[in-house]
Design an enzyme around this catalytic site. Structure first.
Site, PDB file in Angstrom:
ATOM      1  N   TYR A  97      55.596  32.353  44.941  1.00  0.00           N
ATOM      2  CA  TYR A  97      56.316  33.072  45.014  1.00  0.00           C
ATOM      3  C   TYR A  97      57.687  33.143  45.536  1.00  0.00           C
ATOM      4  O   TYR A  97      57.732  31.997  46.415  1.00  0.00           O
ATOM      5  CB  TYR A  97      55.632  34.522  46.020  1.00  0.00           C
ATOM      6  CG  TYR A  97      54.587  35.452  45.290  1.00  0.00           C
ATOM      7  CD1 TYR A  97      55.066  36.482  44.616  1.00  0.00           C
ATOM      8  CD2 TYR A  97      53.164  34.887  44.992  1.00  0.00           C
ATOM      9  CE1 TYR A  97      54.216  37.464  43.966  1.00  0.00           C
ATOM     10  CE2 TYR A  97      52.531  35.786  44.368  1.00  0.00           C
ATOM     11  CZ  TYR A  97      52.907  37.121  43.861  1.00  0.00           C
ATOM     12  OH  TYR A  97      52.072  37.672  42.904  1.00  0.00           O
ATOM     13  N   GLU A 172      59.151  36.679  36.186  1.00  0.00           N
ATOM     14  CA  GLU A 172      59.357  37.605  35.564  1.00  0.00           C
ATOM     15  C   GLU A 172      60.729  38.089  36.004  1.00  0.00           C
ATOM     16  O   GLU A 172      60.898  38.769  36.912  1.00  0.00           O
ATOM     17  CB  GLU A 172      58.326  38.750  35.945  1.00  0.00           C
ATOM     18  CG  GLU A 172      57.032  38.417  35.100  1.00  0.00           C
ATOM     19  CD  GLU A 172      56.089  39.566  35.414  1.00  0.00           C
ATOM     20  OE1 GLU A 172      56.145  40.449  36.280  1.00  0.00           O
ATOM     21  OE2 GLU A 172      54.860  39.361  34.864  1.00  0.00           O
ATOM     22  N   TYR A 237      48.883  42.423  30.041  1.00  0.00           N
ATOM     23  CA  TYR A 237      47.513  42.815  30.712  1.00  0.00           C
ATOM     24  C   TYR A 237      46.791  43.716  29.723  1.00  0.00           C
ATOM     25  O   TYR A 237      47.436  44.698  29.215  1.00  0.00           O
ATOM     26  CB  TYR A 237      48.149  43.606  32.106  1.00  0.00           C
ATOM     27  CG  TYR A 237      48.271  42.607  33.102  1.00  0.00           C
ATOM     28  CD1 TYR A 237      49.455  41.757  33.108  1.00  0.00           C
ATOM     29  CD2 TYR A 237      47.432  41.927  34.119  1.00  0.00           C
ATOM     30  CE1 TYR A 237      49.744  40.794  33.781  1.00  0.00           C
ATOM     31  CE2 TYR A 237      47.721  40.945  35.014  1.00  0.00           C
ATOM     32  CZ  TYR A 237      48.856  40.367  34.712  1.00  0.00           C
ATOM     33  OH  TYR A 237      49.155  39.355  35.677  1.00  0.00           O
ATOM     34  N   GLU A 263      50.944  33.943  31.877  1.00  0.00           N
ATOM     35  CA  GLU A 263      50.057  35.086  32.996  1.00  0.00           C
ATOM     36  C   GLU A 263      49.529  36.102  31.998  1.00  0.00           C
ATOM     37  O   GLU A 263      50.409  36.558  31.023  1.00  0.00           O
ATOM     38  CB  GLU A 263      50.998  35.523  33.747  1.00  0.00           C
ATOM     39  CG  GLU A 263      50.289  36.131  35.052  1.00  0.00           C
ATOM     40  CD  GLU A 263      51.497  36.722  35.882  1.00  0.00           C
ATOM     41  OE1 GLU A 263      52.186  35.947  36.435  1.00  0.00           O
ATOM     42  OE2 GLU A 263      51.270  37.916  36.094  1.00  0.00           O
ATOM     43  N   SER A 270      48.760  46.505  36.826  1.00  0.00           N
ATOM     44  CA  SER A 270      49.101  46.560  38.365  1.00  0.00           C
ATOM     45  C   SER A 270      47.966  45.336  38.912  1.00  0.00           C
ATOM     46  O   SER A 270      48.176  44.964  40.111  1.00  0.00           O
ATOM     47  CB  SER A 270      48.525  47.819  38.765  1.00  0.00           C
ATOM     48  OG  SER A 270      46.953  47.892  38.970  1.00  0.00           O
ATOM     49  N   TRP A 297      45.660  35.252  35.077  1.00  0.00           N
ATOM     50  CA  TRP A 297      45.708  35.993  36.432  1.00  0.00           C
ATOM     51  C   TRP A 297      44.534  36.562  36.957  1.00  0.00           C
ATOM     52  O   TRP A 297      44.107  37.293  36.310  1.00  0.00           O
ATOM     53  CB  TRP A 297      46.930  36.817  36.320  1.00  0.00           C
ATOM     54  CG  TRP A 297      47.360  37.217  37.734  1.00  0.00           C
ATOM     55  CD1 TRP A 297      47.084  38.315  38.616  1.00  0.00           C
ATOM     56  CD2 TRP A 297      48.341  36.561  38.773  1.00  0.00           C
ATOM     57  NE1 TRP A 297      47.594  38.586  39.641  1.00  0.00           N
ATOM     58  CE2 TRP A 297      48.379  37.523  39.750  1.00  0.00           C
ATOM     59  CE3 TRP A 297      49.059  35.412  38.701  1.00  0.00           C
ATOM     60  CZ2 TRP A 297      49.263  37.123  40.873  1.00  0.00           C
ATOM     61  CZ3 TRP A 297      49.718  34.918  39.726  1.00  0.00           C
ATOM     62  CH2 TRP A 297      49.945  35.892  40.764  1.00  0.00           C
ATOM     63  N   LYS A 302      40.663  38.026  46.006  1.00  0.00           N
ATOM     64  CA  LYS A 302      41.378  39.075  46.456  1.00  0.00           C
ATOM     65  C   LYS A 302      40.440  40.356  45.613  1.00  0.00           C
ATOM     66  O   LYS A 302      40.134  40.289  44.637  1.00  0.00           O
ATOM     67  CB  LYS A 302      42.652  39.236  45.871  1.00  0.00           C
ATOM     68  CG  LYS A 302      43.618  40.259  46.608  1.00  0.00           C
ATOM     69  CD  LYS A 302      44.889  40.540  46.330  1.00  0.00           C
ATOM     70  CE  LYS A 302      45.562  41.788  46.952  1.00  0.00           C
ATOM     71  NZ  LYS A 302      46.859  42.317  46.230  1.00  0.00           N
ATOM     72  N   GLU A 304      40.872  42.920  43.597  1.00  0.00           N
ATOM     73  CA  GLU A 304      41.533  43.639  42.681  1.00  0.00           C
ATOM     74  C   GLU A 304      40.725  43.006  41.320  1.00  0.00           C
ATOM     75  O   GLU A 304      40.300  41.827  41.277  1.00  0.00           O
ATOM     76  CB  GLU A 304      42.974  43.416  42.896  1.00  0.00           C
ATOM     77  CG  GLU A 304      43.463  41.911  42.463  1.00  0.00           C
ATOM     78  CD  GLU A 304      45.013  41.491  42.555  1.00  0.00           C
ATOM     79  OE1 GLU A 304      45.687  42.681  42.969  1.00  0.00           O
ATOM     80  OE2 GLU A 304      45.404  40.546  42.357  1.00  0.00           O
TER      81      GLU A 304
HETATM   82  C1  IDC Z   1      50.210  40.999  41.443  1.00  0.00           C
HETATM   83  C2  IDC Z   1      48.932  40.775  42.227  1.00  0.00           C
HETATM   84  C3  IDC Z   1      48.657  41.334  43.495  1.00  0.00           C
HETATM   85  C4  IDC Z   1      50.089  41.570  44.276  1.00  0.00           C
HETATM   86  C5  IDC Z   1      51.260  41.914  43.327  1.00  0.00           C
HETATM   87  C6  IDC Z   1      52.280  42.208  44.077  1.00  0.00           C
HETATM   88  O1  IDC Z   1      47.906  40.655  41.513  1.00  0.00           O
HETATM   89  O2  IDC Z   1      47.631  41.138  44.316  1.00  0.00           O
HETATM   90  O3  IDC Z   1      49.936  42.611  45.097  1.00  0.00           O
HETATM   91  O4  IDC Z   1      51.191  41.091  42.341  1.00  0.00           O
HETATM   92  O5  IDC Z   1      52.912  41.193  44.304  1.00  0.00           O
HETATM   93  C7  IDC Z   1      52.496  40.474  37.184  1.00  0.00           C
HETATM   94  C8  IDC Z   1      53.068  39.346  38.242  1.00  0.00           C
HETATM   95  C9  IDC Z   1      52.124  39.210  39.195  1.00  0.00           C
HETATM   96  C10 IDC Z   1      51.292  40.375  39.664  1.00  0.00           C
HETATM   97  C11 IDC Z   1      50.431  41.029  38.391  1.00  0.00           C
HETATM   98  C12 IDC Z   1      49.587  41.898  38.475  1.00  0.00           C
HETATM   99  O6  IDC Z   1      53.617  38.379  37.535  1.00  0.00           O
HETATM  100  O7  IDC Z   1      52.788  38.580  40.342  1.00  0.00           O
HETATM  101  O8  IDC Z   1      50.464  40.078  40.633  1.00  0.00           O
HETATM  102  N1  IDC Z   1      51.498  40.963  37.259  1.00  0.00           N
HETATM  103  O9  IDC Z   1      50.235  43.207  38.886  1.00  0.00           O
HETATM  104  N2  IDC Z   1      53.320  40.811  35.859  1.00  0.00           N
HETATM  105  C13 IDC Z   1      52.667  41.794  35.375  1.00  0.00           C
HETATM  106  C14 IDC Z   1      51.443  42.006  36.190  1.00  0.00           C
END
Ligand code: IDC
Length: 614
Positions: A97, A172, A237, A263, A270, A297, A302, A304
């Site tokens: 990050y 992103e 997703y 990813e 989310s 991913w 965690k 989730e």
């Molecule tokens: C999400 C993580 C989550 C975190 C969130 C915010 O799963 O634990 O709290 O980020 O930082 C993305 C991003 C990726 C996201 C993921 C799911 O690249 O960082 O991770 N996501 O939301 N793009 C689409 C979905």
């Protein structure tokens, strides 16, 4: 023999798929060895829509993305990489990050330390690894551009010669609301970062994020980047993104550009909503069909839905690999799809001959008691890496020395030369051995030129199967006519078995310092005519011949051997056929008027018997 070759082809394909198992590990820190990893595929490049291995075969990478490496370092190091490799993955994505969770901009050194540890862990496992500048939500189109330039400059220099590493320059690249301008903001950013990476590591792959959380590969490829080895990022997703997003992917592919799913999640966008494994399967089918590489991913515990590991799983728990019960619903689904198959198969019969391998590698022949299947396996697993001799028409060291473009790229990586030759070199008609050069072969054999044109693969096979037997010239370094003319011992041994001269030259002749390019004067099919022939004498005696052949030494000599002797022309001060005939009644009775026989008698017996012809 034919059957054996067929078996070799099949065995080659099977072995290529399983070869990783037998590989000797360089590192001792980790226990894992990726399936279909870097030692199988080498440097990757992009050909059209397809990620392609060093040897020209399509390759697919499947693996796991870490969560933030600073948040979940326990699932970002060697233990995690090993677990992914052991589960069949050949890719590890290192998500660093930029902002969130102790991201790079707040403490660059700590983030970099963890990043290096993670990347090195993947390398130790023979995996490919993505270094992900995990930027998410920068305002005003700035992705920490200056920091990114510094960062990628450093890491691409550090990993300049490491084929494992792929660079994902912006995860992103959104502005605050998600959308962003590709042409106005993201593309210029890529044009700032990619040249920095390429200056250090010219052949590396760059993966570029696209607008709207890296969904708009259609927008990006409408105004593509002007670099080779670029791939466009697609994220999905399964709970949120359906066929309409696959359509965008298809648009990019239809335009001929490569995409990389760096990813994806089984749940909603989310990362923590409802699962949709039906749609996830649709995506997997789509990606399999198109050979699209992916990272899921994410590899962490965690709480989730997107996490692959149960919340209670610790790093210690997975030191022996991830057990089924340690996986979440998402993890189980993803791990079941991790393994990739090597799609490479090589025609080893182009570079391997069993009898030759046994003869030239007595250690191998002895170890395997001449078992041809086992010797072949030895060649594919080890011999090829050790640069061993395996047939007459491909000599890996000669190939290296005579193809400087390859030498610069491959150094002493013998396997790379073998594979290059099977995949490309043979069809390009490259010089592959002192006795074979495809381009020379077709140039010097007009009948083959009209039969095969520049189909160098067929020409090479023709040479192996027929050309040598027919005594055809296929290299400026080896002229069989000159060779057999020069050396009476060889002619005695091999007579008209032409293939034997090629073998002799490669196996012994070169070492013995024999020449096959310059004719020793006065030798014809192994016989030395010096006692009866001198060029200077002959051209005076036969000015007609000298003129007809324009004083060419070779042709004048050939005339003597073929006609001059029959015509009784004297060709040396030390031998006058007429005198020889008149001096010796025994010979006269035997040979009558056949003047050639007087010459041959003198050469073969007369000299030894002390007879004279002057
Ligand atoms: C999400 C993580 C989550 C975190 C969130 C915010 O799963 O634990 O709290 O980020 O930082 C993305 C991003 C990726 C996201 C993921 C799911 O690249 O960082 O991770 N996501 O939301 N793009 C689409 C979905």
């Amino acid at each position: 023999m034919k059957n054996f070759l067929k078996k070799m082809l099949i065995a080659g394909a099977v072995l290529a798929a399983t070869i990783a198992i037998g590989m000797n590990r360089q590192q001792t820190v980790s226990a894992a060895q990726a399936n279909n990893g870097v030692s199988d595929n080498g440097w990757l490049h992009v050909e059209g829509t397809q990620l392609t291995n060093e040897y020209g075969a399509p390759v697919t990478l499947h693996g796991m993305s870490t969560h933030g490496i600073m948040w979940f370092p326990q699932f970002s190091g060697q233990t995690a990489a090993d677990a992914v490799a052991e589960a069949g993955g050949n890719l590890f994505r290192v998500a660093m990050y930029t902002d969130e969770y102790a991201g790079y901009v707040s403490n660059p050194q700590a983030a970099k330390d963890q990043m290096y540890e993670s990347v090195d862990a993947a390398i130790a496992d023979d995996m490919y690894v993505i270094i992900d500048w995990h930027v998410l939500n920068q305002l005003n189109g700035d992705f920490h551009n200056d920091a990114a330039v510094d960062f990628f400059n450093e890491v691409s220099a550090h990993y300049a010669n490491t084929p494992n590493v792929l660079y994902e320059i912006c995860n992103e690249p959104n502005d605050g609301s998600g959308n962003n301008s590709w042409s106005g903001t993201i593309k210029p950013y890529a044009e700032q970062v990619i040249p920095v990476i390429r200056a250090n590591s010219p052949n590396s792959i760059a993966i570029v994020g696209t607008p709207t959380w890296s969904q708009e590969v259609d927008t990006a490829t409408a105004d593509p980047l002007d670099y080779s080895n670029v791939m466009y990022t697609l994220h999905f997703y399964a709970g949120t993104h359906f066929q309409w997003l696959r359509d965008k992917a298809q648009t990019a592919l239809d335009r001929g550009y490569a995409i990389f799913v760096t990813e994806w999640g089984t749940c909603d966008a989310s990362g923590n909503g409802g699962m949709n494994l039906t749609e996830a399967q649709n995506w997997i089918d789509f990606m399999n069909e198109k050979n699209i590489s992916w990272a899921n991913w994410s590899f962490c515990n965690k709480g989730e839905s997107a996490s692959a590991l149960q919340t209670w799983v610790t790093e210690d728990d997975i030191r022996d690999g991830v057990q089924d019960y340690e996986l979440t619903e998402s993890g189980a689904f993803v791990f079941a799809n991790l393994r990739t198959e090597t799609k490479v198969s090589y025609d080893y019969s182009l570079v391997y001959d069993n009898a030759y391998y046994a003869a030239h590698n007595p250690d191998v022949a002895k170890a395997y008691n001449n078992d041809s299947a086992k010797m072949f396996q030895h060649f594919v697993k080890y011999g090829i890496k050790e640069g061993r001799k395996a047939n007459l028409t491909f000599d890996v060291k000669y190939y290296q020395a005579n193809n400087t473009d390859l030498k610069n790229a491959y150094g002493d990586n013998w396997e790379a030369y073998f594979k290059h030759f099977m995949k490309y070199g043979v069809t390009e008609g490259r010089k592959s051995s002192v006795i074979y050069n495809g381009r020379y072969y077709v140039q010097k054999n007009n009948d083959l030129k009209s039969a095969f044109g520049t189909d160098y693969l067929r020409l090479y096979k023709h040479f192996m199967n027929y050309g040598m037997k027919e005594g055809r010239v296929a290299s400026a370094d080896f002229n069989i006519v000159i060779y057999l003319n020069n050396y009476p011992d060889l002619y005695k041994a091999y007579g008209n078995n032409k293939a034997a001269y090629y073998r002799h030259f490669v196996n012994y002749g070169i070492k013995e310092g024999r020449t096959a390019t310059v004719r020793k004067s006065n030798y014809w099919y192994g016989t030395d005519y010096s006692a009866v022939y001198s060029y200077e004498f002959y051209i005076v005696k036969r000015p007609d011949v000298a003129k007809a052949f324009n004083y060419d030494r070779e042709l004048v000599f050939e005339h003597f051997v073929k006609y001059g002797m029959d015509e009784g022309s004297q060709a040396s001060a030390s031998f006058n056929p007429a005198v020889y005939k008149s001096k010796y009644t025994d010979l006269r009775n035997a040979f009558g008027n056949s003047s050639r026989r007087y010459y041959m008698h003198y050469l073969n017996y007369g000299i030894k018997e002390g007879r004279s012809a002057v």
